[in-house]
Design a protein around this motif. Structure first.
Motif, PDB file in Angstrom:
ATOM      1  N   HIS A   1     -19.779  31.178  -5.575  1.00 56.97           N
ATOM      2  CA  HIS A   1     -18.626  31.646  -4.948  1.00 56.97           C
ATOM      3  C   HIS A   1     -18.831  33.230  -4.620  1.00 56.97           C
ATOM      4  CE1 HIS A   1     -14.312  31.819  -4.400  1.00 56.97           C
ATOM      5  NE2 HIS A   1     -14.318  33.334  -4.891  1.00 56.97           N
ATOM      6  N   LYS A   2     -19.303  33.886  -5.465  1.00 57.18           N
ATOM      7  CA  LYS A   2     -19.163  35.521  -5.441  1.00 57.18           C
ATOM      8  C   LYS A   2     -20.420  35.749  -4.277  1.00 57.18           C
ATOM      9  CE  LYS A   2     -17.838  36.955  -9.783  1.00 57.18           C
ATOM     10  NZ  LYS A   2     -18.341  37.581 -11.207  1.00 57.18           N
ATOM     11  N   ALA A   3     -21.333  34.892  -4.235  1.00 56.89           N
ATOM     12  CA  ALA A   3     -22.811  35.146  -3.403  1.00 56.89           C
ATOM     13  C   ALA A   3     -22.316  35.064  -1.994  1.00 56.89           C
ATOM     14  CB  ALA A   3     -23.936  34.452  -3.845  1.00 56.89           C
ATOM     15  N   ARG A   4     -21.358  34.009  -1.904  1.00 58.81           N
ATOM     16  CA  ARG A   4     -21.014  33.678  -0.287  1.00 58.81           C
ATOM     17  C   ARG A   4     -19.864  34.406   0.045  1.00 58.81           C
ATOM     18  NH1 ARG A   4     -24.396  30.572  -2.276  1.00 58.81           N
ATOM     19  NH2 ARG A   4     -25.843  29.148  -1.195  1.00 58.81           N
ATOM     20  N   GLY A   5     -19.178  35.236  -0.883  1.00 59.02           N
ATOM     21  CA  GLY A   5     -17.900  35.934  -0.411  1.00 59.02           C
ATOM     22  C   GLY A   5     -16.836  34.862  -0.196  1.00 59.02           C
ATOM     23  N   ALA A   6     -16.723  33.990  -0.761  1.00 59.01           N
ATOM     24  CA  ALA A   6     -15.837  32.625  -0.393  1.00 59.01           C
ATOM     25  C   ALA A   6     -14.204  33.164  -1.040  1.00 59.01           C
ATOM     26  CB  ALA A   6     -16.355  31.369  -1.302  1.00 59.01           C
TER      27      ALA A   6
ATOM     28  N   PHE B   1      -6.340  24.321   1.469  1.00 57.08           N
ATOM     29  CA  PHE B   1      -7.952  24.442   1.889  1.00 57.08           C
ATOM     30  C   PHE B   1      -8.247  24.220   3.502  1.00 57.08           C
ATOM     31  CE2 PHE B   1      -9.100  23.030  -2.699  1.00 57.08           C
ATOM     32  CZ  PHE B   1      -9.159  24.434  -3.039  1.00 57.08           C
ATOM     33  N   PRO B   2      -7.558  23.450   4.130  1.00 59.85           N
ATOM     34  CA  PRO B   2      -8.079  23.127   5.657  1.00 59.85           C
ATOM     35  C   PRO B   2      -7.803  24.771   6.179  1.00 59.85           C
ATOM     36  CG  PRO B   2      -6.427  21.389   5.074  1.00 59.85           C
ATOM     37  CD  PRO B   2      -6.525  22.289   3.930  1.00 59.85           C
ATOM     38  N   HIS B   3      -6.760  25.654   5.874  1.00 58.12           N
ATOM     39  CA  HIS B   3      -6.596  26.736   6.379  1.00 58.12           C
ATOM     40  C   HIS B   3      -7.688  27.762   5.976  1.00 58.12           C
ATOM     41  CE1 HIS B   3      -2.742  25.755   8.361  1.00 58.12           C
ATOM     42  NE2 HIS B   3      -2.367  25.436   7.219  1.00 58.12           N
ATOM     43  N   VAL B   4      -8.067  27.716   4.858  1.00 53.82           N
ATOM     44  CA  VAL B   4      -9.208  28.563   4.336  1.00 53.82           C
ATOM     45  C   VAL B   4     -10.425  27.998   5.062  1.00 53.82           C
ATOM     46  CG1 VAL B   4     -10.600  29.225   2.169  1.00 53.82           C
ATOM     47  CG2 VAL B   4      -8.011  28.640   2.072  1.00 53.82           C
ATOM     48  N   ALA B   5     -10.714  26.857   5.045  1.00 52.88           N
ATOM     49  CA  ALA B   5     -11.993  26.280   5.928  1.00 52.88           C
ATOM     50  C   ALA B   5     -12.065  26.617   7.330  1.00 52.88           C
ATOM     51  CB  ALA B   5     -11.919  24.757   5.929  1.00 52.88           C
ATOM     52  N   ALA B   6     -10.819  26.825   8.041  1.00 53.53           N
ATOM     53  CA  ALA B   6     -10.682  27.315   9.437  1.00 53.53           C
ATOM     54  C   ALA B   6     -11.184  28.719   9.642  1.00 53.53           C
ATOM     55  CB  ALA B   6      -9.337  27.277  10.014  1.00 53.53           C
ATOM     56  N   ASP B   7     -10.889  29.533   8.510  1.00 58.56           N
ATOM     57  CA  ASP B   7     -11.416  31.081   8.543  1.00 58.56           C
ATOM     58  C   ASP B   7     -12.668  31.180   7.874  1.00 58.56           C
ATOM     59  OD1 ASP B   7      -8.950  31.702   9.641  1.00 58.56           O
ATOM     60  OD2 ASP B   7      -7.995  32.039   7.649  1.00 58.56           O
ATOM     61  N   ASN B   8     -13.257  29.922   7.738  1.00 59.56           N
ATOM     62  CA  ASN B   8     -14.946  30.027   7.375  1.00 59.56           C
ATOM     63  C   ASN B   8     -15.079  30.559   6.001  1.00 59.56           C
ATOM     64  OD1 ASN B   8     -15.935  28.855   9.806  1.00 59.56           O
ATOM     65  ND2 ASN B   8     -15.822  30.776  10.832  1.00 59.56           N
ATOM     66  N   LEU B   9     -13.965  30.465   4.997  1.00 57.29           N
ATOM     67  CA  LEU B   9     -14.044  30.822   3.875  1.00 57.29           C
ATOM     68  C   LEU B   9     -13.908  29.964   2.793  1.00 57.29           C
ATOM     69  CD1 LEU B   9     -11.399  34.014   4.601  1.00 57.29           C
ATOM     70  CD2 LEU B   9     -14.091  34.276   4.023  1.00 57.29           C
ATOM     71  N   LEU B  10     -14.189  28.841   2.890  1.00 55.68           N
ATOM     72  CA  LEU B  10     -14.301  27.722   2.276  1.00 55.68           C
ATOM     73  C   LEU B  10     -15.468  26.990   1.829  1.00 55.68           C
ATOM     74  CD1 LEU B  10     -12.540  25.882   0.188  1.00 55.68           C
ATOM     75  CD2 LEU B  10     -12.164  24.202   2.119  1.00 55.68           C
ATOM     76  N   TYR B  11     -16.045  26.999   0.507  1.00 54.62           N
ATOM     77  CA  TYR B  11     -17.358  26.437   0.201  1.00 54.62           C
ATOM     78  C   TYR B  11     -17.187  25.464  -0.542  1.00 54.62           C
ATOM     79  CZ  TYR B  11     -19.608  30.223   2.940  1.00 54.62           C
ATOM     80  OH  TYR B  11     -19.918  31.128   3.805  1.00 54.62           O
ATOM     81  N   ALA B  12     -18.482  24.485  -0.937  1.00 53.22           N
ATOM     82  CA  ALA B  12     -18.554  23.495  -1.715  1.00 53.22           C
ATOM     83  C   ALA B  12     -19.913  23.692  -2.623  1.00 53.22           C
ATOM     84  CB  ALA B  12     -18.442  22.008  -1.208  1.00 53.22           C
ATOM     85  N   TYR B  13     -19.714  23.221  -3.826  1.00 54.99           N
ATOM     86  CA  TYR B  13     -20.709  23.503  -4.961  1.00 54.99           C
ATOM     87  C   TYR B  13     -20.778  22.172  -5.185  1.00 54.99           C
ATOM     88  CZ  TYR B  13     -23.641  24.739  -8.756  1.00 54.99           C
ATOM     89  OH  TYR B  13     -24.609  24.960  -9.697  1.00 54.99           O
TER      90      TYR B  13
ATOM     91  N   ASP C   1     -20.218  17.829 -16.420  1.00 56.05           N
ATOM     92  CA  ASP C   1     -20.894  18.811 -17.017  1.00 56.05           C
ATOM     93  C   ASP C   1     -20.442  20.220 -16.833  1.00 56.05           C
ATOM     94  OD1 ASP C   1     -22.692  17.183 -18.002  1.00 56.05           O
ATOM     95  OD2 ASP C   1     -24.127  17.279 -16.287  1.00 56.05           O
ATOM     96  N   TYR C   2     -19.393  20.681 -16.360  1.00 55.57           N
ATOM     97  CA  TYR C   2     -18.511  21.809 -16.042  1.00 55.57           C
ATOM     98  C   TYR C   2     -19.645  22.854 -15.753  1.00 55.57           C
ATOM     99  CZ  TYR C   2     -14.701  19.346 -18.369  1.00 55.57           C
ATOM    100  OH  TYR C   2     -13.856  18.498 -18.770  1.00 55.57           O
ATOM    101  N   PRO C   3     -20.295  22.856 -14.640  1.00 52.10           N
ATOM    102  CA  PRO C   3     -21.160  24.064 -14.145  1.00 52.10           C
ATOM    103  C   PRO C   3     -20.435  25.344 -13.725  1.00 52.10           C
ATOM    104  CG  PRO C   3     -21.026  22.585 -12.295  1.00 52.10           C
ATOM    105  CD  PRO C   3     -20.035  22.019 -13.405  1.00 52.10           C
ATOM    106  N   LEU C   4     -19.621  25.749 -14.725  1.00 54.94           N
ATOM    107  CA  LEU C   4     -18.477  26.863 -14.041  1.00 54.94           C
ATOM    108  C   LEU C   4     -19.305  28.231 -13.635  1.00 54.94           C
ATOM    109  CD1 LEU C   4     -15.590  25.993 -16.469  1.00 54.94           C
ATOM    110  CD2 LEU C   4     -16.165  25.123 -14.108  1.00 54.94           C
ATOM    111  N   LYS C   5     -20.142  28.589 -14.830  1.00 54.23           N
ATOM    112  CA  LYS C   5     -20.916  29.999 -14.284  1.00 54.23           C
ATOM    113  C   LYS C   5     -21.506  29.724 -13.224  1.00 54.23           C
ATOM    114  CE  LYS C   5     -22.086  34.043 -15.905  1.00 54.23           C
ATOM    115  NZ  LYS C   5     -22.764  34.382 -14.873  1.00 54.23           N
ATOM    116  N   ASP C   6     -22.443  28.744 -13.052  1.00 53.07           N
ATOM    117  CA  ASP C   6     -23.412  28.618 -11.763  1.00 53.07           C
ATOM    118  C   ASP C   6     -22.296  28.627 -10.470  1.00 53.07           C
ATOM    119  OD1 ASP C   6     -25.419  28.786 -13.388  1.00 53.07           O
ATOM    120  OD2 ASP C   6     -25.876  26.593 -13.325  1.00 53.07           O
ATOM    121  N   MET C   7     -21.081  27.728 -10.588  1.00 50.95           N
ATOM    122  CA  MET C   7     -20.304  27.790  -9.388  1.00 50.95           C
ATOM    123  C   MET C   7     -19.500  29.207  -9.236  1.00 50.95           C
ATOM    124  SD  MET C   7     -16.955  25.169  -9.647  1.00 50.95           S
ATOM    125  CE  MET C   7     -15.887  25.102  -8.371  1.00 50.95           C
TER     126      MET C   7
END
Length: 360
Positions: free
Chosen positions: A125-130, A198-210, A115-121
């Motif tokens: 992303h921006k709201a969480r400072g990811a 991604f594992p390194h981004v997650a370790a820095d608490n900067l990786l999110y999932a939509y 369904d490509y929810p790209l705008k919502d995604m």
């Protein structure tokens, strides 16, 4: 905004169709697979799309010339001299993807239909400072996949490959939003964004999932391609799309190009796409199948759960079923039974194929 589509390799799982053209240019619902993604990116605000390619670059360049003006999106190629994995292409296209203003960009695998929810995604992303946001989708059996484990706010904690015990039911759907800062983590070499970045981004608490609410399918192999068509047409029906066919002989969700000709007494559907220039004879029965550009199917033939490649001919009083795939320009004689036959391009089939086989 910019986006990078990982066009990548040889498309071996979708052969024999990919023997004739790169996988992203294989028709899906009557237009090249990659067009669905570029149209969705345009709706999300992208003005430039980078295609990361290493196979048949001259074919992709011809595609760009044809479609760039039609879509109103700048399309450029980033050609790999060797396969660069899923992260290496980002380093290769670093100067294009980083606009110097910190604007996020999208990264997509080319064989994902959803369904490509790209705008919502992007808003998420921006709201969480990811630094990066992964699109995830829910699956019934997580033990077959790599599972993304996240908290209630969507922050990714870890990845678990094919878990034996339940840790979550969300998997990576192959679409990402990335901030330019992620490019500092990626070396110019073949590397995997999923396993090495991604594992390194997650370790820095900067990786999110939509989490994706709608349908999703990786259409990189014939069975999944046909299942993806079912989901796509079902989504069109939910949106009450005027592009779906209606009328006598149409059953369920069917997509027919206006230039296709269909004979009398046919029963078409459910889950069928018929592309441009096709000629369907009288009394033909089509279900759960794809009929690509320029195909001729003669009278009283039945096709189910199959894909018929470009400019092929299927004889009268024939039957095709059980995930047959005909490559480009395959000629089948009258009164044949094809059961799970996979036929390479430019072949002539004179005898039935009663058991699944690859016809070289």
């Amino acid at each position: 905004m910019r986006a990078l589509i990982l066009v990548g390799g040889y498309g071996t799982r979708l052969r024999p169709l990919t023997l004739s053209c790169p996988k992203p240019l294989v028709e899906f619902a009557n237009k090249p697979m990659i067009i669905h993604q570029i149209e969705a990116l345009k709706q999300a605000g992208c003005t430039e799309v980078v295609l990361a390619i290493n196979y048949q670059p001259e074919v992709m360049m011809g595609f760009i010339e044809e479609w760039q003006e039609k879509l109103g999106v700048k399309i450029v190629c980033s050609q790999e001299k060797e396969p660069m994995g899923t992260a290496g292409p980002l380093a290769l296209a670093r100067e294009t993807l980083d606009d110097g203003k910190g604007t996020p960009f999208f990264v997509l695998n080319s064989d994902v239909i959803c369904d490509y929810p790209l705008k919502d995604m992007l808003d998420f992303h921006k709201a969480r400072g990811a630094e990066a946001t992964i699109l995830v989708t829910k699956v019934d059996d997580p033990t077959k996949y790599g599972v993304v484990v996240m908290d209630e706010y969507g922050q990714v904690q870890r990845f678990v490959e094919k878990p034996k015990e339940f840790v979550g039911d969300k998997i990576n759907a192959g679409i990402y939003v990335c901030s330019p800062s992620i490019l500092k983590r990626i070396e110019l070499r073949p590397t995997s964004i999923e396993r090495e970045v991604f594992p390194h981004v997650a370790a820095d608490n900067l990786l999110y999932a939509y989490t994706l609410n709608g349908y999703w399918m990786d259409v990189g192999q014939p069975k999944d391609y046909l299942k993806g068509l079912h989901l796509y047409l079902d989504s069109m029906a939910i949106r009450q799309s005027s592009a779906l066919a209606h009328g006598p002989g149409i059953s369920g969700n069917v997509l027919v190009d206006p230039t296709a000709k269909i004979g009398e007494g046919c029963l078409i559907g459910p889950d069928v796409s018929i592309s441009a220039g096709c000629v369907i004879g009288n009394g033909v029965r089509l279900s759960h199948c794809v009929v690509m550009r320029g195909v001729h199917i003669k009278d009283h033939t039945k096709v189910d759960l199959s894909i018929i490649g470009w400019d092929s001919r299927v004889g009268a009083w024939s039957r095709m079923e059980n995930h047959c795939v005909l490559g480009e320009d395959v000629q089948c004689k009258d009164e044949l039974y094809l059961n799970g036959a996979v036929v390479l391009p430019h072949k002539e089939i004179k005898e039935s194929v009663p058991s699944p086989a690859i016809i070289l």
